[in-house]
Scaffold this motif. Structure first.
Motif, PDB file in Angstrom:
ATOM      1  N   PHE A  41       0.808  -1.219   0.000  1.00 17.81           N
ATOM      2  CA  PHE A  41       0.000   0.000   0.000  1.00 17.81           C
ATOM      3  C   PHE A  41       0.841   1.269   0.000  1.00 17.81           C
ATOM      4  CE2 PHE A  41       0.514  -1.600   4.308  1.00 17.81           C
ATOM      5  CZ  PHE A  41       1.068  -0.505   4.955  1.00 17.81           C
ATOM      6  N   GLU A  42       2.140   1.152  -0.167  1.00 16.01           N
ATOM      7  CA  GLU A  42       3.024   2.320  -0.089  1.00 16.01           C
ATOM      8  C   GLU A  42       2.610   3.465  -1.010  1.00 16.01           C
ATOM      9  OE1 GLU A  42       7.754   3.200   0.565  1.00 16.01           O
ATOM     10  OE2 GLU A  42       7.183   1.390  -0.519  1.00 16.01           O
ATOM     11  N   PRO A  43       2.149   3.212  -2.251  1.00 16.63           N
ATOM     12  CA  PRO A  43       1.728   4.338  -3.100  1.00 16.63           C
ATOM     13  C   PRO A  43       0.513   5.090  -2.553  1.00 16.63           C
ATOM     14  CG  PRO A  43       2.068   2.358  -4.420  1.00 16.63           C
ATOM     15  CD  PRO A  43       2.162   1.951  -2.979  1.00 16.63           C
ATOM     16  N   LEU A  44      -0.248   4.470  -1.662  1.00 16.47           N
ATOM     17  CA  LEU A  44      -1.441   5.107  -1.098  1.00 16.47           C
ATOM     18  C   LEU A  44      -1.138   5.982   0.116  1.00 16.47           C
ATOM     19  CD1 LEU A  44      -3.908   2.080  -1.261  1.00 16.47           C
ATOM     20  CD2 LEU A  44      -3.711   3.997  -2.857  1.00 16.47           C
ATOM     21  N   ILE A  45       0.059   5.881   0.644  1.00 18.17           N
ATOM     22  CA  ILE A  45       0.390   6.585   1.889  1.00 18.17           C
ATOM     23  C   ILE A  45       0.163   8.100   1.795  1.00 18.17           C
ATOM     24  CG2 ILE A  45       2.278   7.134   3.492  1.00 18.17           C
ATOM     25  CD1 ILE A  45       3.173   4.190   3.185  1.00 18.17           C
ATOM     26  N   PRO A  46       0.556   8.785   0.726  1.00 21.05           N
ATOM     27  CA  PRO A  46       0.271  10.229   0.666  1.00 21.05           C
ATOM     28  C   PRO A  46      -1.232  10.545   0.733  1.00 21.05           C
ATOM     29  CG  PRO A  46       1.887   9.630  -1.001  1.00 21.05           C
ATOM     30  CD  PRO A  46       1.372   8.349  -0.414  1.00 21.05           C
ATOM     31  N   PHE A  47      -2.052   9.719   0.117  1.00 15.87           N
ATOM     32  CA  PHE A  47      -3.501   9.938   0.152  1.00 15.87           C
ATOM     33  C   PHE A  47      -4.068   9.657   1.544  1.00 15.87           C
ATOM     34  CE2 PHE A  47      -2.420   8.759  -4.225  1.00 15.87           C
ATOM     35  CZ  PHE A  47      -2.829   9.922  -4.870  1.00 15.87           C
ATOM     36  N   ILE A  48      -3.523   8.633   2.192  1.00 16.65           N
ATOM     37  CA  ILE A  48      -3.962   8.308   3.552  1.00 16.65           C
ATOM     38  C   ILE A  48      -3.638   9.466   4.487  1.00 16.65           C
ATOM     39  CG2 ILE A  48      -3.533   6.779   5.527  1.00 16.65           C
ATOM     40  CD1 ILE A  48      -3.070   4.516   3.365  1.00 16.65           C
ATOM     41  N   TRP A  49      -2.404   9.990   4.393  1.00 15.37           N
ATOM     42  CA  TRP A  49      -2.021  11.108   5.261  1.00 15.37           C
ATOM     43  C   TRP A  49      -2.824  12.365   4.943  1.00 15.37           C
ATOM     44  CZ3 TRP A  49      -0.410  10.933   9.844  1.00 15.37           C
ATOM     45  CH2 TRP A  49       0.434   9.913  10.275  1.00 15.37           C
ATOM     46  N   THR A  50      -3.145  12.567   3.678  1.00 11.75           N
ATOM     47  CA  THR A  50      -3.970  13.726   3.319  1.00 11.75           C
ATOM     48  C   THR A  50      -5.323  13.633   4.012  1.00 11.75           C
ATOM     49  OG1 THR A  50      -2.848  13.996   1.197  1.00 11.75           O
ATOM     50  CG2 THR A  50      -5.057  14.965   1.397  1.00 11.75           C
ATOM     51  N   ALA A  51      -5.938  12.465   3.977  1.00  8.85           N
ATOM     52  CA  ALA A  51      -7.227  12.269   4.655  1.00  8.85           C
ATOM     53  C   ALA A  51      -7.089  12.477   6.158  1.00  8.85           C
ATOM     54  CB  ALA A  51      -7.775  10.877   4.347  1.00  8.85           C
ATOM     55  N   ALA A 128     -14.798  15.829  17.637  1.00 11.14           N
ATOM     56  CA  ALA A 128     -13.425  16.300  17.407  1.00 11.14           C
ATOM     57  C   ALA A 128     -12.424  15.222  17.825  1.00 11.14           C
ATOM     58  CB  ALA A 128     -13.168  17.588  18.170  1.00 11.14           C
ATOM     59  N   SER A 129     -12.695  14.554  18.924  1.00  9.30           N
ATOM     60  CA  SER A 129     -11.829  13.473  19.376  1.00  9.30           C
ATOM     61  C   SER A 129     -11.892  12.287  18.418  1.00  9.30           C
ATOM     62  CB  SER A 129     -12.232  13.049  20.791  1.00  9.30           C
ATOM     63  OG  SER A 129     -11.300  12.143  21.317  1.00  9.30           O
ATOM     64  N   LEU A 130     -13.077  11.963  17.964  1.00 10.23           N
ATOM     65  CA  LEU A 130     -13.258  10.864  17.001  1.00 10.23           C
ATOM     66  C   LEU A 130     -12.513  11.119  15.694  1.00 10.23           C
ATOM     67  CD1 LEU A 130     -16.898   9.525  17.128  1.00 10.23           C
ATOM     68  CD2 LEU A 130     -14.881   8.212  16.486  1.00 10.23           C
ATOM     69  N   LEU A 131     -12.470  12.364  15.277  1.00 10.95           N
ATOM     70  CA  LEU A 131     -11.771  12.714  14.044  1.00 10.95           C
ATOM     71  C   LEU A 131     -10.255  12.532  14.163  1.00 10.95           C
ATOM     72  CD1 LEU A 131     -13.895  15.782  12.962  1.00 10.95           C
ATOM     73  CD2 LEU A 131     -13.544  13.695  11.617  1.00 10.95           C
ATOM     74  N   LEU A 132      -9.753  12.361  15.372  1.00 16.52           N
ATOM     75  CA  LEU A 132      -8.332  12.089  15.565  1.00 16.52           C
ATOM     76  C   LEU A 132      -8.027  10.591  15.555  1.00 16.52           C
ATOM     77  CD1 LEU A 132      -7.543  14.783  18.273  1.00 16.52           C
ATOM     78  CD2 LEU A 132      -6.932  14.831  15.841  1.00 16.52           C
ATOM     79  N   VAL A 133      -9.061   9.770  15.565  1.00 16.09           N
ATOM     80  CA  VAL A 133      -8.877   8.315  15.558  1.00 16.09           C
ATOM     81  C   VAL A 133      -8.111   7.828  14.318  1.00 16.09           C
ATOM     82  CG1 VAL A 133     -10.101   6.095  15.454  1.00 16.09           C
ATOM     83  CG2 VAL A 133     -10.744   7.815  17.157  1.00 16.09           C
ATOM     84  N   PRO A 134      -8.378   8.364  13.116  1.00 11.09           N
ATOM     85  CA  PRO A 134      -7.565   7.902  11.980  1.00 11.09           C
ATOM     86  C   PRO A 134      -6.064   8.096  12.216  1.00 11.09           C
ATOM     87  CG  PRO A 134      -9.471   9.084  11.176  1.00 11.09           C
ATOM     88  CD  PRO A 134      -9.456   9.255  12.684  1.00 11.09           C
ATOM     89  N   TYR A 135      -5.691   9.196  12.831  1.00 14.34           N
ATOM     90  CA  TYR A 135      -4.270   9.407  13.163  1.00 14.34           C
ATOM     91  C   TYR A 135      -3.800   8.353  14.158  1.00 14.34           C
ATOM     92  CZ  TYR A 135       0.127  11.504  14.466  1.00 14.34           C
ATOM     93  OH  TYR A 135       1.467  11.702  14.689  1.00 14.34           O
ATOM     94  N   LEU A 136      -4.624   8.113  15.170  1.00  9.09           N
ATOM     95  CA  LEU A 136      -4.248   7.169  16.215  1.00  9.09           C
ATOM     96  C   LEU A 136      -4.170   5.738  15.702  1.00  9.09           C
ATOM     97  CD1 LEU A 136      -6.360   8.592  19.175  1.00  9.09           C
ATOM     98  CD2 LEU A 136      -3.948   9.017  18.634  1.00  9.09           C
ATOM     99  N   VAL A 137      -4.905   5.441  14.649  1.00 11.92           N
ATOM    100  CA  VAL A 137      -4.858   4.103  14.049  1.00 11.92           C
ATOM    101  C   VAL A 137      -3.673   4.000  13.084  1.00 11.92           C
ATOM    102  CG1 VAL A 137      -6.063   2.522  12.486  1.00 11.92           C
ATOM    103  CG2 VAL A 137      -7.316   3.647  14.331  1.00 11.92           C
ATOM    104  N   TRP A 138      -3.487   5.017  12.254  1.00 10.55           N
ATOM    105  CA  TRP A 138      -2.475   4.943  11.203  1.00 10.55           C
ATOM    106  C   TRP A 138      -1.060   5.174  11.728  1.00 10.55           C
ATOM    107  CZ3 TRP A 138      -2.155   2.677   6.814  1.00 10.55           C
ATOM    108  CH2 TRP A 138      -1.108   2.977   5.967  1.00 10.55           C
TER     109      TRP A 138
END
Length: 157
Positions: A41-51, A128-138
């Motif tokens: 999934f390395e090519p997807l990493i920039p898109f994941i971080w953008t999200a 607002a806390s829930l929106l930080l979950v993607p960071y906490l998962v990734w």
């Protein structure tokens, strides 16, 4: 009148884009590292971080809207900014020092700050806390991937 979401979005974009300008031009070292076979999934990493950055900006805007201009809100905005800066320094610092261990440390520091920030904003806004979950998962995925890179490339740790 400039809306808070515009300012938060602009700052988020400037910090993210700014990291491209401080990235060392020579990325051959990183490109030549052995990678785990499961890292498809390395090519997807920039898109994941953008999200993830978009989620963080929306989270910050929600917090700002709850109590605009208060000292606590400004401190939380500083934490959001610090978290983004820590996150975007991963690649430039790792490349500049040619050290995967630096990347692992930065990822771990970002995870700890992300947890602190998510817990800090939870009493103000669950969303607002829930929106930080993607960071906490990734973030742990990135840190684990860096650890795997260290195992495959011990001379570059």
């Amino acid at each position: 009148m400039i809306q808070s979401w515009m300012v938060i979005g602009a700052v988020t974009l400037l910090v993210a884009v700014g990291s491209f300008f401080i990235t060392p031009r020579d990325v051959k070292w990183f490109a030549q590292l052995s990678r785990p076979r499961w890292l498809v999934f390395e090519p997807l990493i920039p898109f994941i971080w953008t999200a993830i950055f978009i989620c963080g900006a929306v989270s910050a805007n929600i917090i700002w809207q709850k109590n605009p201009g208060s000292l606590i809100t400004w401190l939380l905005m500083g934490c959001y900014l610090l978290l983004e800066i820590i996150t975007v320094t991963y690649i430039p610092l790792m490349l500049r020092f040619r050290s995967l261990r630096i990347g692992e440390i930065i990822g771990s520091v970002g995870l700890v700050l992300g947890i602190v920030l998510a817990l800090s904003v939870l009493p103000i806004s669950r969303l607002a806390s829930l929106l930080l979950v993607p960071y906490l998962v990734w973030s742990p995925v990135g840190t684990y991937t860096t650890e795997e890179l260290i195992q495959l490339n011990p001379e570059d740790a």
